[in-house]
Design an enzyme around this catalytic site. Structure first.
Site, PDB file in Angstrom:
ATOM      1  N   ASN A 208      -0.457 -25.162   1.697  1.00  0.00           N
ATOM      2  CA  ASN A 208      -1.687 -25.696   1.102  1.00  0.00           C
ATOM      3  C   ASN A 208      -2.095 -24.803  -0.056  1.00  0.00           C
ATOM      4  O   ASN A 208      -1.826 -23.606  -0.012  1.00  0.00           O
ATOM      5  CB  ASN A 208      -2.826 -25.643   2.121  1.00  0.00           C
ATOM      6  N   ASP A 277      -1.362 -28.898   7.574  1.00  0.00           N
ATOM      7  CA  ASP A 277      -1.526 -29.947   8.588  1.00  0.00           C
ATOM      8  C   ASP A 277      -0.190 -30.500   9.060  1.00  0.00           C
ATOM      9  O   ASP A 277      -0.121 -31.155  10.090  1.00  0.00           O
ATOM     10  CB  ASP A 277      -2.376 -31.090   8.023  1.00  0.00           C
ATOM     11  N   LYS A 287      20.292 -23.984   3.266  1.00  0.00           N
ATOM     12  CA  LYS A 287      19.632 -24.845   2.277  1.00  0.00           C
ATOM     13  C   LYS A 287      20.116 -26.286   2.430  1.00  0.00           C
ATOM     14  O   LYS A 287      21.320 -26.546   2.508  1.00  0.00           O
ATOM     15  CB  LYS A 287      19.936 -24.323   0.872  1.00  0.00           C
ATOM     16  N   PHE A 321     -14.187 -24.518   7.874  1.00  0.00           N
ATOM     17  CA  PHE A 321     -14.269 -24.902   6.466  1.00  0.00           C
ATOM     18  C   PHE A 321     -13.731 -26.319   6.358  1.00  0.00           C
ATOM     19  O   PHE A 321     -12.939 -26.754   7.199  1.00  0.00           O
ATOM     20  CB  PHE A 321     -13.427 -23.954   5.588  1.00  0.00           C
ATOM     21  N   LYS A 335     -16.154 -33.310  11.387  1.00  0.00           N
ATOM     22  CA  LYS A 335     -15.373 -32.131  11.814  1.00  0.00           C
ATOM     23  C   LYS A 335     -16.227 -31.216  12.678  1.00  0.00           C
ATOM     24  O   LYS A 335     -15.748 -30.645  13.661  1.00  0.00           O
ATOM     25  CB  LYS A 335     -14.839 -31.377  10.590  1.00  0.00           C
ATOM     26  N   LYS A 339     -14.828 -30.677  16.426  1.00  0.00           N
ATOM     27  CA  LYS A 339     -14.255 -29.364  16.749  1.00  0.00           C
ATOM     28  C   LYS A 339     -15.273 -28.427  17.400  1.00  0.00           C
ATOM     29  O   LYS A 339     -15.007 -27.244  17.576  1.00  0.00           O
ATOM     30  CB  LYS A 339     -13.659 -28.740  15.479  1.00  0.00           C
TER      31      LYS A 339
HETATM   32  N1  CTP Z   1      -7.782 -26.139  10.856  1.00  0.00           N
HETATM   33  C1  CTP Z   1      -7.137 -25.567  11.902  1.00  0.00           C
HETATM   34  N2  CTP Z   1      -5.869 -25.958  12.237  1.00  0.00           N
HETATM   35  C2  CTP Z   1      -5.263 -26.911  11.546  1.00  0.00           C
HETATM   36  C3  CTP Z   1      -5.922 -27.535  10.468  1.00  0.00           C
HETATM   37  C4  CTP Z   1      -7.185 -27.118  10.137  1.00  0.00           C
HETATM   38  O1  CTP Z   1      -7.700 -24.665  12.542  1.00  0.00           O
HETATM   39  N3  CTP Z   1      -4.037 -27.277  11.877  1.00  0.00           N
HETATM   40  C5  CTP Z   1      -9.151 -25.698  10.520  1.00  0.00           C
HETATM   41  C6  CTP Z   1      -9.293 -25.168   9.108  1.00  0.00           C
HETATM   42  O2  CTP Z   1      -9.089 -23.777   9.052  1.00  0.00           O
HETATM   43  C7  CTP Z   1     -10.721 -25.541   8.751  1.00  0.00           C
HETATM   44  C8  CTP Z   1     -10.994 -26.795   9.588  1.00  0.00           C
HETATM   45  O3  CTP Z   1     -10.003 -26.801  10.601  1.00  0.00           O
HETATM   46  O4  CTP Z   1     -11.636 -24.548   9.169  1.00  0.00           O
HETATM   47  C9  CTP Z   1     -10.930 -28.058   8.812  1.00  0.00           C
HETATM   48  O5  CTP Z   1      -9.688 -28.152   8.155  1.00  0.00           O
HETATM   49  P1  CTP Z   1      -9.335 -29.383   7.210  1.00  0.00           P
HETATM   50  O6  CTP Z   1      -7.926 -29.196   6.729  1.00  0.00           O
HETATM   51  O7  CTP Z   1     -10.414 -29.562   6.198  1.00  0.00           O
HETATM   52  O8  CTP Z   1      -9.446 -30.605   8.168  1.00  0.00           O
HETATM   53  P2  CTP Z   1      -8.512 -31.217   9.232  1.00  0.00           P
HETATM   54  O9  CTP Z   1      -9.188 -31.064  10.541  1.00  0.00           O
HETATM   55  O10 CTP Z   1      -7.141 -30.635   9.140  1.00  0.00           O
HETATM   56  O11 CTP Z   1      -8.530 -32.762   8.858  1.00  0.00           O
HETATM   57  P3  CTP Z   1      -8.047 -33.514   7.509  1.00  0.00           P
HETATM   58  O12 CTP Z   1      -6.951 -32.676   6.887  1.00  0.00           O
HETATM   59  O13 CTP Z   1      -7.597 -34.832   8.008  1.00  0.00           O
HETATM   60  O14 CTP Z   1      -9.260 -33.601   6.633  1.00  0.00           O
END
Ligand code: CTP
Length: 390
Positions: A208, A277, A287, A321, A335, A339
């Site tokens: 990311n 994600d 490779k 975040f 969220k 969560k």
């Molecule tokens: N987060 C996490 N583990 C993951 C993905 C996200 O702990 N695998 C945490 C991030 O660190 C952040 C929060 O969840 O604090 C929200 O992350 P975000 O990427 O904005 O949202 P997602 O829950 O992953 O949902 P989406 O990508 O569908 O918006």
């Protein structure tokens, strides 16, 4: 950080004296009024003109150079200083202070000051491990003098070992911490930062966009305010913050494992990491050819670390975040509920890799507060203020 603070910077005679110039620059940039005091030996290494130019203040050297009986002309008296820093500090100045000797301007000021004193030693490694020097440092620590460093590495005298001046950033951070109110001493804060990498093959990975700056700024601010901090970071290339337990991880899985190791002992968790994600179903040891890769690489979702923590929340404070391009507030609200977060710091992609950020803080009841554009250091203070108020 140092706005309105007066710092008396003592520079003693060692090759590391030139590094005190960079420290002066950082302190001035941080808003401090810096009054350099050099020993005569320090003048052999660096010109007072360099310090006075950077500090924009005259440099004091000799006890009898001043017209008004040992008081520094422009710092009315040593009690005016909010902090005294001695960097670099030779074995000689450490010995003099420990022995109560005040025979030049710097040692006299140190003896007279009621202000906190930070000492950054720099010397030959054999001098540093000399039991007399060790005893002197121990004695001064007992009186409340704070030490930073020395670090290990190549020494100017040709030796390798412990004795290098601590990195100036570390001296700076310690000085900030000494002047910060300690209002988070009851907190054990676990902070994650940076993006994770999900390996496809030895040369490719999914990640990311994230600089890690927000999480690092939070870690620095929390430590300054007295919290015990564990920072778990994806690869960022940023300097490790002073004073924190630092663990580097690569993948989401590793971040999960490491975070869970520290979760139990934490009173607060701030998930500032941009956890990937998705990850490839298979990561290849060799490779993969591009045509095959485009056809065959399948993705699966990674473990949601924050969701797992929410399930085991207990009495902890959980902060997430959310980086969104659309419906920022609504998505952040979802969220927070899903969560089990106390609040979510929601922002758009503009803050990625930037030293500043504009965010909206959305709490578990859905209340949204806009925070105007500010540096990530300032934003960290606001986030920590909210955590304290929970
Ligand atoms: N987060 C996490 N583990 C993951 C993905 C996200 O702990 N695998 C945490 C991030 O660190 C952040 C929060 O969840 O604090 C929200 O992350 P975000 O990427 O904005 O949202 P997602 O829950 O992953 O949902 P989406 O990508 O569908 O918006």
């Amino acid at each position: 950080m140092f706005k309105g603070k007066k710092i008396l910077l003592g520079v003693t005679g060692g090759i590391a004296a030139y590094k005190a110039l960079e420290l002066t620059r950082l302190l001035v940039k941080g808003g401090a009024e810096v009054w350099p005091v050099m020993t005569r030996a320090a003048k052999e290494f660096v010109s007072p003109l360099s310090f006075s130019t950077l500090a924009k203040n005259p440099v004091s050297v000799g006890l009898f150079d001043q017209p008004n009986e040992g008081r520094i002309r422009h710092v009315e008296a040593p009690e005016d200083a909010d902090l005294v820093i001695i960097a670099p500090a030779t074995a000689n100045i450490i010995g003099k202070i420990a022995g109560g000797i005040a025979d030049d301007l710097l040692s006299t000021l140190v003896m007279a000051t009621p202000s906190p004193v930070l000492i950054a030693p720099a010397m030959n490694c054999n001098m540093y491990i000399n039991p007399i020097v060790k005893k002197n440092i121990h004695t001064l620590e007992g009186y409340g003098y704070r030490f930073v460093g020395p670090a290990e590495g190549d020494l100017a005298c040709g030796y390798e070992g412990i004795g290098r001046l601590a990195p100036v950033e570390e001296i700076f951070d310690t000085a900030v911490a000494m002047l910060s109110p300690k209002d988070l001493t009851d907190e054990k804060i676990l902070i994650t930062a940076g993006g994770t990498r999900e390996v496809i093959d030895p040369v490719r990975f999914i990640t990311n966009a994230s600089s890690g700056r927000m999480g690092y700024a939070l870690a620095r601010a929390a430590w300054r305010r007295g919290a015990e901090v564990v920072l778990i970071s994806g690869p960022t290339g940023l300097a490790r913050p002073t004073g924190v337990t630092f663990k580097e991880v690569v993948s989401a899985e590793e971040m999960y494992e490491k975070s869970m190791e520290y979760f139990q002992q934490s009173t607060t968790v701030i998930m500032a990491a941009a956890v990937s994600d998705f990850k490839p179903e298979t990561s290849h040891s060799k490779k993969v050819k591009k045509v095959k890769a485009a056809r065959e690489i399948k993705l699966e979702t990674t473990i949601d670390i924050l969701r797992e923590m929410g399930e085991r929340k207990g009495g902890r404070k959980l902060i997430g975040f959310a980086l969104e391009t659309d419906d920022i507030i609504d998505n952040a609200r979802k969220k927070a509920v899903e969560k089990k977060l106390d609040f979510v710091v929601a922002n758009g992609p503009a803050s990625l890799s930037s030293p500043t950020s504009t965010v909206t803080i959305v709490d578990k009841d859905g209340l949204a507060v806009d925070i105007p554009l500010m540096s990530k250091d300032e934003l960290s203070e606001q986030i920590l203020d909210r955590i304290k108020a929970l």
